[in-house]
Scaffold this active site. Sequence first.
Site, PDB file in Angstrom:
ATOM      1  N   LYS A   1      -3.949   1.260  40.850  1.00 35.48           N
ATOM      2  CA  LYS A   1      -5.140   0.659  40.366  1.00 35.48           C
ATOM      3  C   LYS A   1      -4.752  -0.253  39.181  1.00 35.48           C
ATOM      4  O   LYS A   1      -4.241   0.155  37.940  1.00 35.48           O
ATOM      5  CB  LYS A   1      -5.904   1.837  39.356  1.00 35.48           C
ATOM      6  CG  LYS A   1      -7.318   1.378  38.846  1.00 35.48           C
ATOM      7  CD  LYS A   1      -7.988   2.225  38.047  1.00 35.48           C
ATOM      8  CE  LYS A   1      -7.557   1.949  36.383  1.00 35.48           C
ATOM      9  NZ  LYS A   1      -8.357   0.571  35.818  1.00 35.48           N
TER      10      LYS A   1
ATOM     11  N   GLY B   1      -0.218   1.480  29.124  1.00 29.96           N
ATOM     12  CA  GLY B   1      -1.784   1.353  28.335  1.00 29.96           C
ATOM     13  C   GLY B   1      -1.590   2.142  26.865  1.00 29.96           C
ATOM     14  O   GLY B   1      -0.537   2.054  26.455  1.00 29.96           O
ATOM     15  N   SER B   2      -2.820   2.475  26.662  1.00 30.47           N
ATOM     16  CA  SER B   2      -2.630   3.093  25.339  1.00 30.47           C
ATOM     17  C   SER B   2      -2.236   4.154  25.347  1.00 30.47           C
ATOM     18  O   SER B   2      -1.844   5.130  26.155  1.00 30.47           O
ATOM     19  CB  SER B   2      -4.218   3.095  24.937  1.00 30.47           C
ATOM     20  OG  SER B   2      -4.836   4.255  25.429  1.00 30.47           O
ATOM     21  N   ASN B   3      -1.607   4.624  23.952  1.00 28.00           N
ATOM     22  CA  ASN B   3      -1.014   5.703  23.836  1.00 28.00           C
ATOM     23  C   ASN B   3      -1.928   7.099  23.911  1.00 28.00           C
ATOM     24  O   ASN B   3      -1.613   8.138  24.437  1.00 28.00           O
ATOM     25  CB  ASN B   3      -0.720   5.834  22.215  1.00 28.00           C
ATOM     26  CG  ASN B   3       0.173   6.772  21.968  1.00 28.00           C
ATOM     27  OD1 ASN B   3      -0.063   7.704  21.361  1.00 28.00           O
ATOM     28  ND2 ASN B   3       1.717   6.880  22.199  1.00 28.00           N
TER      29      ASN B   3
ATOM     30  N   VAL C   1      -4.556   7.349  25.936  1.00 26.33           N
ATOM     31  CA  VAL C   1      -4.733   7.468  27.536  1.00 26.33           C
ATOM     32  C   VAL C   1      -3.143   8.223  28.105  1.00 26.33           C
ATOM     33  O   VAL C   1      -3.499   9.057  29.058  1.00 26.33           O
ATOM     34  CB  VAL C   1      -5.148   6.496  28.376  1.00 26.33           C
ATOM     35  CG1 VAL C   1      -5.107   6.577  29.614  1.00 26.33           C
ATOM     36  CG2 VAL C   1      -6.528   5.861  27.654  1.00 26.33           C
ATOM     37  N   GLY C   2      -2.359   7.662  27.710  1.00 27.84           N
ATOM     38  CA  GLY C   2      -1.036   7.816  28.309  1.00 27.84           C
ATOM     39  C   GLY C   2      -0.509   9.528  28.065  1.00 27.84           C
ATOM     40  O   GLY C   2      -0.245  10.262  28.811  1.00 27.84           O
TER      41      GLY C   2
ATOM     42  N   GLU D   1       4.247   4.271  29.428  1.00 22.23           N
ATOM     43  CA  GLU D   1       4.588   3.231  28.714  1.00 22.23           C
ATOM     44  C   GLU D   1       3.416   2.990  27.637  1.00 22.23           C
ATOM     45  O   GLU D   1       2.357   2.444  28.119  1.00 22.23           O
ATOM     46  CB  GLU D   1       5.078   1.990  29.352  1.00 22.23           C
ATOM     47  CG  GLU D   1       6.272   2.136  30.182  1.00 22.23           C
ATOM     48  CD  GLU D   1       7.422   2.227  29.182  1.00 22.23           C
ATOM     49  OE1 GLU D   1       7.571   2.048  27.996  1.00 22.23           O
ATOM     50  OE2 GLU D   1       8.521   2.737  29.644  1.00 22.23           O
TER      51      GLU D   1
ATOM     52  N   CYS E   1       3.330  -5.470  24.057  1.00 23.41           N
ATOM     53  CA  CYS E   1       3.665  -3.968  23.619  1.00 23.41           C
ATOM     54  C   CYS E   1       4.922  -4.358  22.766  1.00 23.41           C
ATOM     55  O   CYS E   1       5.337  -3.786  21.736  1.00 23.41           O
ATOM     56  CB  CYS E   1       4.383  -3.151  24.448  1.00 23.41           C
ATOM     57  SG  CYS E   1       2.909  -2.866  25.593  1.00 23.41           S
TER      58      CYS E   1
ATOM     59  N   GLU F   1      -0.773  -0.225  16.056  1.00 27.03           N
ATOM     60  CA  GLU F   1      -0.628  -1.480  17.097  1.00 27.03           C
ATOM     61  C   GLU F   1      -2.012  -2.043  17.131  1.00 27.03           C
ATOM     62  O   GLU F   1      -3.085  -1.756  17.471  1.00 27.03           O
ATOM     63  CB  GLU F   1      -0.392  -0.812  18.572  1.00 27.03           C
ATOM     64  CG  GLU F   1      -0.011  -2.056  19.391  1.00 27.03           C
ATOM     65  CD  GLU F   1       0.515  -1.344  20.605  1.00 27.03           C
ATOM     66  OE1 GLU F   1      -0.108  -0.678  21.269  1.00 27.03           O
ATOM     67  OE2 GLU F   1       1.463  -1.889  21.369  1.00 27.03           O
TER      68      GLU F   1
HETATM   69  C1  UN1 Z   1       4.598  -5.391  27.379  1.00 25.58           C
HETATM   70  O1  UN1 Z   1       4.521  -6.149  26.364  1.00 25.58           O
HETATM   71  O2  UN1 Z   1       3.507  -4.818  27.733  1.00 25.58           O
HETATM   72  O3  UN1 Z   1       9.856  -7.946  27.102  1.00 25.58           O
HETATM   73  C2  UN1 Z   1       5.735  -6.283  28.274  1.00 25.58           C
HETATM   74  C3  UN1 Z   1       8.597  -8.741  27.191  1.00 25.58           C
HETATM   75  C4  UN1 Z   1       8.177  -8.940  28.386  1.00 25.58           C
HETATM   76  C5  UN1 Z   1       7.394  -7.733  28.869  1.00 25.58           C
HETATM   77  C6  UN1 Z   1       6.391  -7.286  28.004  1.00 25.58           C
HETATM   78  N1  UN1 Z   1       9.243  -9.116  29.388  1.00 25.58           N
HETATM   79  O4  UN1 Z   1       8.114  -9.096  26.090  1.00 25.58           O
END
Ligand code: UN1
Length: 500
Positions: free
Chosen positions: A175, A228-230, A232-233, A250, A284, A389
């Site tokens: 998904k 995704g978000s903390n 939800v994870g 992640e 992220c 974040e």
């Molecule tokens: C993300 O921000 O979810 O290292 C991934 C990086 C990219 C991947 C980021 N190659 O900034």
Amino acid sequence: MPEKIKNYIAGEWIEAASGNTFESRNPADSREVIGLIPDSNAEDVDKAVAAARSAFPSWSQTPAPLRGEILFRAGELLVKRKVPLGELVCREMGKIMPESLGDVQEAIDMLYYMGGEGRRLSGETVPSELPNKDARSLRAPIGVFAQITPWNFPIAIPSWKLAPALVAGNTLVYKPAEESPVCATRLVEILVESGLPSGVLNLVHGFGESVGEPMVRHPDVDGVSFTGSNAVGEKLAAICGTQHKDYMMETGGKNAIIIMDDANLDLAVSGALWGGFGTTGQRCTASSRLIVQNGIYDRFLETFTRRAEKLKVGNGLEKGLETKIDIGPIISKEQHQKVLDYIEIGLNEGATLHLGGKPYCEGSCAYGTFIEPTIFTDVRPAMRIAQEEIFGPVVSVIRVSELEEAIALANDVPFGLSSAIYSQDVNTTAIAERDLDAGLIYINASTIGAEIQLPFGGTKRTGLGPREAGGRGGALDFYTQWKVIYRDFSGQLQKAQIDD
Ligand code: UN1
């Protein structure tokens, strides 16, 4: 007419069981509908999981080099379609063209890399303690994985999940984020065109509650990978825990760049601009905190501000400006509001709004969700804008006097994804390498730009379970399980560990 997108289940492109659709719109210009997307539910998930389950025996026994070749071919198709796909990324997700092309490139890298892994999925052969007996380990596929990807890297992150899981011999229900479903569909089409057999990869579009959670809860799913978000994870990991499923989550970062007095000023400013405002801060790995030593602070802030003021906000596809735009839109109205709320929070907490802070609505940008590059100063480390974040073009600058203080502040957040330091002193950077608590450490480079051949992820609330990307030590460890084979060809009962 917007394109009508379909699910891909058991080798067929089909509508959602409900017959309902939702829209994917261009965040730079919400008048443009890019696709009508199947609004799926648990019924579609059931079909997809059943298809993945029945494809597993034959796919898991397909020689890994052949599985790898399919991924390699998909990489080659991505190379051929890099520009139109890059334009789609820009249109559907909003990141500027050079970064959209980079998003596609990251998937090409991953498909080539995992294609090669098809001939390298190695275990160990070690001596046995007994004669006429051998001992080895091999990587076995696990089964059916549910995979849920975010919108901020709409081609790259799907490739991080799909490619290693497939080369390892697993089958998938997938998904993509509801904000970038057309990009994900193009990637699945390419994998199908490259020869992926029916049922091996099943694409189910929709929302978290109606598709994501039923996928994760499904009794016939063996493992889950989510970015995704903390919140939800953690919720999905808890479900996996009670159902004995493997999981990889992640879930975020609050990354810092430390800039020491002896840093190369121009280099540090370029890194801070790229990490803070690149992808409109929607990574992220974004550099949302700049921890700057006293002696360089004023010069750094002055140069950083002057260059941030010049950044051009806009639609990355605007004719004639394709290569000139630096900052695209925020992905959605909700996220736009969330970032503006954080700016308000920063002001209420007493930080100084040094630059930006407002929606950007010039010309056709009135139809999109843009925000000016924003810099806060006088930020105390405990403020929410320095702890949480934000996922937008908002950077907090914090002043420090010592290296130890800088490292302690960089570490003093709930996340530990990416940290960077600019200094020309090898002893200083060595201490930072040792003491920064993060999964990715950059020396004289920004916090963004991880390469796919090494594990991606971090400490503390950044993730749960094994790391994404990379090979051994990363995703392949998650998508395979060890099987150990002891073969005794002595023709006698031999007893390990027993004195005779
Ligand atoms: C993300 O921000 O979810 O290292 C991934 C990086 C990219 C991947 C980021 N190659 O900034």
